[in-house]
Design a protein around this motif. Sequence first.
Motif, PDB file in Angstrom:
ATOM      1  N   ILE A  26       0.839  -1.201   0.000  1.00  0.00           N
ATOM      2  CA  ILE A  26       0.000   0.000   0.000  1.00  0.00           C
ATOM      3  C   ILE A  26       0.872   1.249   0.000  1.00  0.00           C
ATOM      4  O   ILE A  26       0.639   2.215  -0.730  1.00  0.00           O
ATOM      5  CB  ILE A  26      -0.924   0.014   1.226  1.00  0.00           C
ATOM      6  CG1 ILE A  26      -1.849  -1.182   1.182  1.00  0.00           C
ATOM      7  CG2 ILE A  26      -1.734   1.298   1.274  1.00  0.00           C
ATOM      8  CD1 ILE A  26      -2.601  -1.404   2.460  1.00  0.00           C
ATOM      9  N   LEU A  27       1.911   1.183   0.826  1.00  0.00           N
ATOM     10  CA  LEU A  27       2.799   2.340   0.957  1.00  0.00           C
ATOM     11  C   LEU A  27       3.428   2.686  -0.383  1.00  0.00           C
ATOM     12  O   LEU A  27       3.483   3.845  -0.782  1.00  0.00           O
ATOM     13  CB  LEU A  27       3.893   2.021   1.982  1.00  0.00           C
ATOM     14  CG  LEU A  27       4.784   3.177   2.387  1.00  0.00           C
ATOM     15  CD1 LEU A  27       3.959   4.204   3.131  1.00  0.00           C
ATOM     16  CD2 LEU A  27       5.897   2.677   3.276  1.00  0.00           C
ATOM     17  N   VAL A  28       3.892   1.666  -1.088  1.00  0.00           N
ATOM     18  CA  VAL A  28       4.592   1.925  -2.343  1.00  0.00           C
ATOM     19  C   VAL A  28       3.611   2.354  -3.429  1.00  0.00           C
ATOM     20  O   VAL A  28       3.944   3.106  -4.328  1.00  0.00           O
ATOM     21  CB  VAL A  28       5.414   0.679  -2.746  1.00  0.00           C
ATOM     22  CG1 VAL A  28       6.004   0.840  -4.128  1.00  0.00           C
ATOM     23  CG2 VAL A  28       6.521   0.456  -1.738  1.00  0.00           C
ATOM     24  N   ASN A  29       2.348   1.895  -3.321  1.00  0.00           N
ATOM     25  CA  ASN A  29       1.367   2.295  -4.322  1.00  0.00           C
ATOM     26  C   ASN A  29       0.970   3.758  -4.214  1.00  0.00           C
ATOM     27  O   ASN A  29       0.599   4.378  -5.192  1.00  0.00           O
ATOM     28  CB  ASN A  29       0.114   1.435  -4.190  1.00  0.00           C
ATOM     29  CG  ASN A  29       0.245   0.188  -5.031  1.00  0.00           C
ATOM     30  OD1 ASN A  29       0.898   0.230  -6.069  1.00  0.00           O
ATOM     31  ND2 ASN A  29      -0.335  -0.898  -4.582  1.00  0.00           N
ATOM     32  N   ASP A  30       1.026   4.294  -3.001  1.00  0.00           N
ATOM     33  CA  ASP A  30       0.730   5.709  -2.812  1.00  0.00           C
ATOM     34  C   ASP A  30       1.968   6.492  -3.208  1.00  0.00           C
ATOM     35  O   ASP A  30       3.061   6.206  -2.724  1.00  0.00           O
ATOM     36  CB  ASP A  30       0.389   5.952  -1.345  1.00  0.00           C
ATOM     37  CG  ASP A  30      -0.017   7.382  -1.103  1.00  0.00           C
ATOM     38  OD1 ASP A  30      -1.065   7.770  -1.620  1.00  0.00           O
ATOM     39  OD2 ASP A  30       0.727   8.089  -0.416  1.00  0.00           O
ATOM     40  N   TRP A  31       1.806   7.512  -4.072  1.00  0.00           N
ATOM     41  CA  TRP A  31       3.026   8.157  -4.581  1.00  0.00           C
ATOM     42  C   TRP A  31       3.802   8.846  -3.468  1.00  0.00           C
ATOM     43  O   TRP A  31       5.024   8.862  -3.464  1.00  0.00           O
ATOM     44  CB  TRP A  31       2.720   9.137  -5.718  1.00  0.00           C
ATOM     45  CG  TRP A  31       2.038  10.403  -5.307  1.00  0.00           C
ATOM     46  CD1 TRP A  31       0.709  10.626  -5.271  1.00  0.00           C
ATOM     47  CD2 TRP A  31       2.660  11.616  -4.882  1.00  0.00           C
ATOM     48  NE1 TRP A  31       0.445  11.890  -4.842  1.00  0.00           N
ATOM     49  CE2 TRP A  31       1.622  12.526  -4.592  1.00  0.00           C
ATOM     50  CE3 TRP A  31       3.991  12.030  -4.703  1.00  0.00           C
ATOM     51  CZ2 TRP A  31       1.864  13.815  -4.138  1.00  0.00           C
ATOM     52  CZ3 TRP A  31       4.230  13.312  -4.248  1.00  0.00           C
ATOM     53  CH2 TRP A  31       3.170  14.184  -3.968  1.00  0.00           C
ATOM     54  N   ARG A  32       3.069   9.396  -2.491  1.00  0.00           N
ATOM     55  CA  ARG A  32       3.777  10.077  -1.406  1.00  0.00           C
ATOM     56  C   ARG A  32       4.609   9.100  -0.595  1.00  0.00           C
ATOM     57  O   ARG A  32       5.770   9.324  -0.301  1.00  0.00           O
ATOM     58  CB  ARG A  32       2.777  10.789  -0.510  1.00  0.00           C
ATOM     59  CG  ARG A  32       2.313  12.074  -1.107  1.00  0.00           C
ATOM     60  CD  ARG A  32       1.244  12.666  -0.257  1.00  0.00           C
ATOM     61  NE  ARG A  32      -0.008  11.975  -0.527  1.00  0.00           N
ATOM     62  CZ  ARG A  32      -1.196  12.558  -0.440  1.00  0.00           C
ATOM     63  NH1 ARG A  32      -1.270  13.810  -0.071  1.00  0.00           N
ATOM     64  NH2 ARG A  32      -2.287  11.891  -0.697  1.00  0.00           N
ATOM     65  N   GLY A  33       3.945   7.960  -0.273  1.00  0.00           N
ATOM     66  CA  GLY A  33       4.660   6.944   0.479  1.00  0.00           C
ATOM     67  C   GLY A  33       5.879   6.466  -0.288  1.00  0.00           C
ATOM     68  O   GLY A  33       6.959   6.280   0.277  1.00  0.00           O
TER      69      GLY A  33
END
Lengths: 316, 341
Positions: free
Chosen positions: A31-38
């Motif tokens: 999930i983290l990597v899918n979110d551009w900010r994360g």
Amino acid sequence: MFTQTSNVPDPTVREKVERGFERRIYAPAAILVNDWRGFVGSVILLGFVLMGTVGIYVVPRPTVMEGPIFVPPFTDWDFPLGTGVMGESLFKQVVHATPAMLQMITAGALLSVVLGTVIGTVAGYRGGRTDSVLMMLTDTVLTIPGLVLIIVLATIYQPENPFVVGLILGIDNWPRLARTIRSQVLSIREEAFTEASRIMGLSDVHILRRDVVSNLMPYISVNFANSARRIIFESVALYFLGILPQSQLNWGVMMDDAYTNANLTNLNQIHWLLVPMALIILLSLGFILLAQGLDRVFNVRLRARHEKSASGGETS
Amino acid sequence: MYYAKRIGQSVLVFFTALTVTFALYRMLPFGPVEMVKVQLMKQLLEQGQSPSAQQMRTINAMVKTYTGIDPSVPWYVSYYEYLRNIVLYQDFGRSIFKNKPVFDILYRAMPWSVFISIYGLALGTTVSLLFGAVMAYNEGSKFDTVMTFISIGNSTVPYYVVAILTLIIFSYNLGWFPSGGRMNPSTTPGLNLPFIVGIVKHAALPVFSAFVASFGGALAFRGNCIREMGEGYIRVARLRGISQGRIAIRYVGRNALLPVYTSIMMGIASVFGSSIILETIFNYPAMGLVTFNALMNRDYPLIMGSFIFFTIVTLLGILIADLTYGVIDPRVKGGNERETY
């Protein structure tokens, strides 16, 4: 009626580990990597960690007069970030200052997050006298101007070890978190699932761990990033002002050197000052983006909204 | 009842701060008193003499002149005297380096610190609340996006970096603002235009930096406003035909303000604290710069005094904010009816 139990086979250790890995590490990371900010945040922070661990062995220590003075950045690839008045490569200085920065951040952010979480949850959950005593303590530390206290402490004790510097800087940070956590715990303890656990007679420790702290994770992770950022800011300021001992290579020390030794009206020398500043900004940007990405990971409501909007809003 | 409790708490915090300073100064190993003493003893031993009772007395006397504390008096006696002198006589000791009473030095410098901090804080809070509200009302608009970027940028860039850069640009390069001091030396103090212009010019950059330091609640306020706007009672209010402006200010604004209130209060503490950094960068002679110089000269009575002064100013600021907060939130007067487990 309830005496009958189904014969589900106990998961083997291997299965347990696999399942735990999937749930705790793989899914959040995805999930983290899918979110551009994360993603951007993690990349930045990973870069700094690499710089602080591998980088110091790859990049040699900076030496005096290894190059011409005041080379502008991005012109000569022997000195990617240019040089200062002593002809030292700024890039090498930056790399060798990273481990101390990372140690400081880790120590300080961990201290404030652990203290804040423990005090906040205990105070909010126990209530009564425990709550008033703990909150009195928190309010006291909160009211005392933390930065002044830190500066006084740093001057008297002149800490050299980055871990100690981090711990001193962490003193100022935990009360904020304890306050937020407490108010969150106050609402969580009234929720139906906590009530249910209590009626089932589960122990306080169990309720605190499974029901309360797991619901607090978004706040904790976001606050870890926030305290990390504050520690970067404060430490660099104290090194810049020369309040902390200048023996160690640090971005604040670099800024101080540049500020006193460079001609600040000369555009050819100003990069010396701008390079450490840019690094501080980049590092704290990494932490902020990571915090926002982690918010997505832990915040179920946000995640649901996120997924819904991604799939065109049909799953309502 | 609430007010009495609140004031009592502030008094308690004040005494805690006094005790902390005393402990830092006096009790901890490697504290200033201990350090000076050990140093003097070492000198004596290096000269090949073992300290006799006579020499111990001279050492103690020297420690007293260096730090303003007599090490031969037991700690509880000096603790009592320390508290008594501060509470009853406002006596914070004498500055070793300037050889003037600490109280006088700080009392003269304090208004200037409060001046730039209050302006910065008030500006920062007002502007960020306004922007937060406007962003919430135009959620998803271009303004919202741009301001979100600016707010994130603001929290990435430390305020002192802004301070250094503005100083370099507007003072060293463009020469629009002075690079230090707090008033124009060629003007006569008083109510005349050149003097006031001088003060404003000297304060402009520090106030701007303090503004940057305290600007940051916009995103939080935006989030709260959006959440409040989705609540049922807002829709009911709309159906009842209450005007947009009234809903925006009395319903949404007021309820959204409550959660960010704590962060505003903590802003007071951090703004006063950050004045050491700002005043040193801008060379603005007020409490922060006095403290900084005291730190550099190891002028311990002055350091301790200014720590207590900072605490008092912060305490007063938070107390005033807290007591007036009852106007916004009627719940603060009695919210302790929670059951305990």
